[in-house]
Design a protein around this motif. Structure first.
Motif, short mmCIF file in Angstrom:
data_model
loop_
_atom_site.label_atom_id
_atom_site.label_comp_id
_atom_site.label_asym_id
_atom_site.label_seq_id
_atom_site.Cartn_x
_atom_site.Cartn_y
_atom_site.Cartn_z
N PHE A 34 45.70 -6.02 -41.46
CA PHE A 34 45.15 -7.11 -42.27
C PHE A 34 44.22 -6.53 -43.34
O PHE A 34 43.60 -5.48 -43.15
CB PHE A 34 44.41 -8.14 -41.41
CG PHE A 34 43.29 -7.58 -40.59
CD1 PHE A 34 42.00 -7.50 -41.08
CD2 PHE A 34 43.52 -7.15 -39.28
CE1 PHE A 34 40.96 -6.99 -40.32
CE2 PHE A 34 42.49 -6.65 -38.50
CZ PHE A 34 41.21 -6.56 -39.01
N SER A 35 44.16 -7.23 -44.47
CA SER A 35 43.37 -6.77 -45.61
C SER A 35 42.03 -7.50 -45.66
O SER A 35 41.92 -8.67 -45.25
CB SER A 35 44.13 -7.01 -46.91
OG SER A 35 45.37 -6.35 -46.89
N ILE A 36 41.02 -6.80 -46.15
CA ILE A 36 39.71 -7.40 -46.39
C ILE A 36 39.47 -7.33 -47.89
O ILE A 36 39.21 -6.26 -48.44
CB ILE A 36 38.61 -6.66 -45.60
CG1 ILE A 36 38.92 -6.75 -44.11
CG2 ILE A 36 37.23 -7.23 -45.92
CD1 ILE A 36 38.00 -5.92 -43.24
N ASN A 37 39.61 -8.47 -48.57
CA ASN A 37 39.57 -8.48 -50.03
C ASN A 37 38.14 -8.42 -50.54
O ASN A 37 37.20 -8.22 -49.77
CB ASN A 37 40.33 -9.70 -50.58
CG ASN A 37 39.73 -11.00 -50.07
OD1 ASN A 37 38.53 -11.09 -49.82
ND2 ASN A 37 40.57 -12.03 -49.93
N GLY A 38 37.99 -8.63 -51.83
CA GLY A 38 36.69 -8.44 -52.45
C GLY A 38 35.74 -9.61 -52.34
O GLY A 38 34.62 -9.54 -52.84
N GLU A 39 36.14 -10.70 -51.70
CA GLU A 39 35.24 -11.85 -51.60
C GLU A 39 34.09 -11.55 -50.64
O GLU A 39 34.24 -10.81 -49.67
CB GLU A 39 36.03 -13.07 -51.14
CG GLU A 39 37.12 -13.49 -52.12
CD GLU A 39 37.92 -14.68 -51.60
OE1 GLU A 39 37.55 -15.21 -50.54
OE2 GLU A 39 38.90 -15.05 -52.26
N ALA A 40 32.96 -12.19 -50.90
CA ALA A 40 31.76 -11.91 -50.11
C ALA A 40 31.95 -12.23 -48.64
O ALA A 40 31.42 -11.53 -47.77
CB ALA A 40 30.58 -12.71 -50.69
N ALA A 41 32.71 -13.27 -48.32
CA ALA A 41 32.87 -13.70 -46.94
C ALA A 41 34.12 -13.11 -46.27
O ALA A 41 34.46 -13.50 -45.15
CB ALA A 41 32.95 -15.22 -46.88
N ALA A 42 34.79 -12.17 -46.94
CA ALA A 42 36.05 -11.66 -46.41
C ALA A 42 35.88 -10.94 -45.08
O ALA A 42 36.68 -11.12 -44.15
CB ALA A 42 36.70 -10.73 -47.44
N ALA A 43 34.85 -10.10 -44.97
CA ALA A 43 34.64 -9.38 -43.72
C ALA A 43 34.31 -10.33 -42.59
O ALA A 43 34.80 -10.17 -41.46
CB ALA A 43 33.52 -8.35 -43.90
N GLU A 44 33.53 -11.35 -42.88
CA GLU A 44 33.19 -12.34 -41.86
C GLU A 44 34.42 -13.11 -41.41
O GLU A 44 34.61 -13.38 -40.21
CB GLU A 44 32.14 -13.30 -42.41
CG GLU A 44 31.70 -14.38 -41.44
CD GLU A 44 30.67 -15.33 -42.05
OE1 GLU A 44 30.51 -16.43 -41.51
OE2 GLU A 44 30.04 -14.94 -43.05
N ALA A 45 35.30 -13.46 -42.37
CA ALA A 45 36.52 -14.17 -42.04
C ALA A 45 37.44 -13.31 -41.17
O ALA A 45 38.04 -13.80 -40.20
CB ALA A 45 37.24 -14.60 -43.31
N ALA A 46 37.58 -12.03 -41.51
CA ALA A 46 38.41 -11.14 -40.73
C ALA A 46 37.86 -10.94 -39.32
O ALA A 46 38.61 -10.89 -38.33
CB ALA A 46 38.54 -9.80 -41.44
N GLU A 47 36.55 -10.85 -39.20
CA GLU A 47 35.91 -10.72 -37.88
C GLU A 47 36.19 -11.96 -37.03
O GLU A 47 36.51 -11.85 -35.83
CB GLU A 47 34.42 -10.50 -38.04
CG GLU A 47 33.65 -10.38 -36.74
CD GLU A 47 33.99 -9.13 -35.95
OE1 GLU A 47 33.96 -9.18 -34.71
OE2 GLU A 47 34.27 -8.09 -36.58
#
Length: 331
Positions: free
Chosen positions: A296-309
């Motif tokens: 899965f990719s973690i894009n450049g949006e600020a909340a992307a890492a939180e969404a992936a977690e």
């Protein structure tokens, strides 16, 4: 600690290049014998690519599967310039060297843009504990036909390389012969000098083993690339620790009920987390049940890492089995 074993051309319309004269670098040796049964050979001693290293170089020893001149050897040089590259005959021995602390890292192919997934590496990542992916590297692969002047009837190479050149070989009625490694195939052709036998390997392997380049860029896809990952010992990083442009790799087994795979994928879809890989492998001892591998990719949006977690946490709750391989910078 137990000791581990380590592991041009019929050119169409071009100038024929002669074999390299200096073979002093040809140090990885299998006993002469049958080429198509590498499992029957006695294990070789670990072999470093470099004969002399500085004190600082000795701190970083990086494992790869294959012999000097293999594409994985080139990937080690690209990712770890100046490191001591250590080749092993099989993927399992490469993983064993890392697990036992004989090397600090391993560079391993996981996917090719033409031939697909390198299944054994995926299976070993699932099977062996205490390892993590920390980086990836994508490398263009340009295959060459290497050998001696004259008609070519058969080509030795790793099954992945043969698959990547299938149309070229079929159109010329050249028979494919599986070998444990591309560079090993080049070495065997150089040693045996059997008429009609060539190898598929890199141009660097031709220079190393003193072979003619009979044809260049014979891969079926001009954009042929292989994706490598760097594996180390340690706990994998969670998506919550990721930065922009990172990606994550996991494997999981779904609960045995209708819609379980759709539910697993929805953990990512409803949070707009993009998937860049999804494939399955049979589970040994459980006929027609499968383990799924997912990137899965973690894009450049600020909340992307939180969404992936959050997506990963949901999947951990929903899956029968799951393993995070790592979250790491994408190539």
């Amino acid at each position: 600690m137990a000791a581990l074993p380590r592991a041009g051309r019929h050119q169409e319309g071009g100038h024929r290049r002669g074999p390299a004269e200096d073979r002093r670098d040809v140090r990885f040796q299998w006993p002469r014998g049958q080429w198509t049964s590498p499992g029957d050979r006695p294990a070789a001693r670990p072999q470093s690519r470099r004969g002399h290293t500085s004190t600082s170089d000795l701190r970083v020893r990086v494992a790869y599967q294959g012999e000097p001149g293999a594409y994985s050897d080139e990937a080690v040089s690209a990712v770890f310039p100046g490191a001591e590259a250590v080749g092993f005959p099989t993927f399992r021995l490469t993983f064993d060297a890392l697990a036992m602390g004989a090397v600090e890292a391993a560079v391993l192919p996981v996917e090719n843009s033409s031939a697909g997934i390198v299944q054994e590496v995926s299976d070993l990542l699932w099977e062996l504990p205490g390892l993590r992916i920390v980086r990836e590297h994508v490398q263009p692969v340009r295959h060459c036909l290497l050998g001696w002047p004259g008609p070519v009837e058969r080509a030795l190479s790793h099954p992945q390389a043969l698959a990547q050149c299938e149309r070229y070989l079929h159109s010329r009625q050249i028979r494919s012969v599986a070998f444990h490694d591309t560079a090993g195939a080049a070495r065997a052709v150089a040693e045996q000098r059997q008429p009609g036998t060539a190898a598929i390997a890199s141009k660097a392997a031709a220079a190393r083993y003193g072979l003619y380049v009979l044809a260049e860029s014979i891969q079926d896809d001009a954009e042929n690339r292989t994706r490598f990952v760097v594996v180390e010992k340690g706990d994998p990083a969670r998506p919550s620790k990721a930065s922009q442009g990172w990606k994550g790799s996991i494997a999981f087994v779904t609960a045995h009920r209708p819609g379980s795979l759709a539910h697993a994928l929805d953990c990512f879809a409803r949070r707009s987390v993009n998937l860049s890989r999804l494939d399955s492998r049979p589970i040994l001892g459980r006929p027609f049940e499968y383990r799924f591998y997912l990137d899965f990719s973690i894009n450049g949006e600020a909340a992307a890492a939180e969404a992936a977690e959050a997506a990963l946490s949901d999947l951990e709750e929903a899956s029968a089995e799951i393993k995070l391989f790592g979250t790491y910078p994408a190539s």
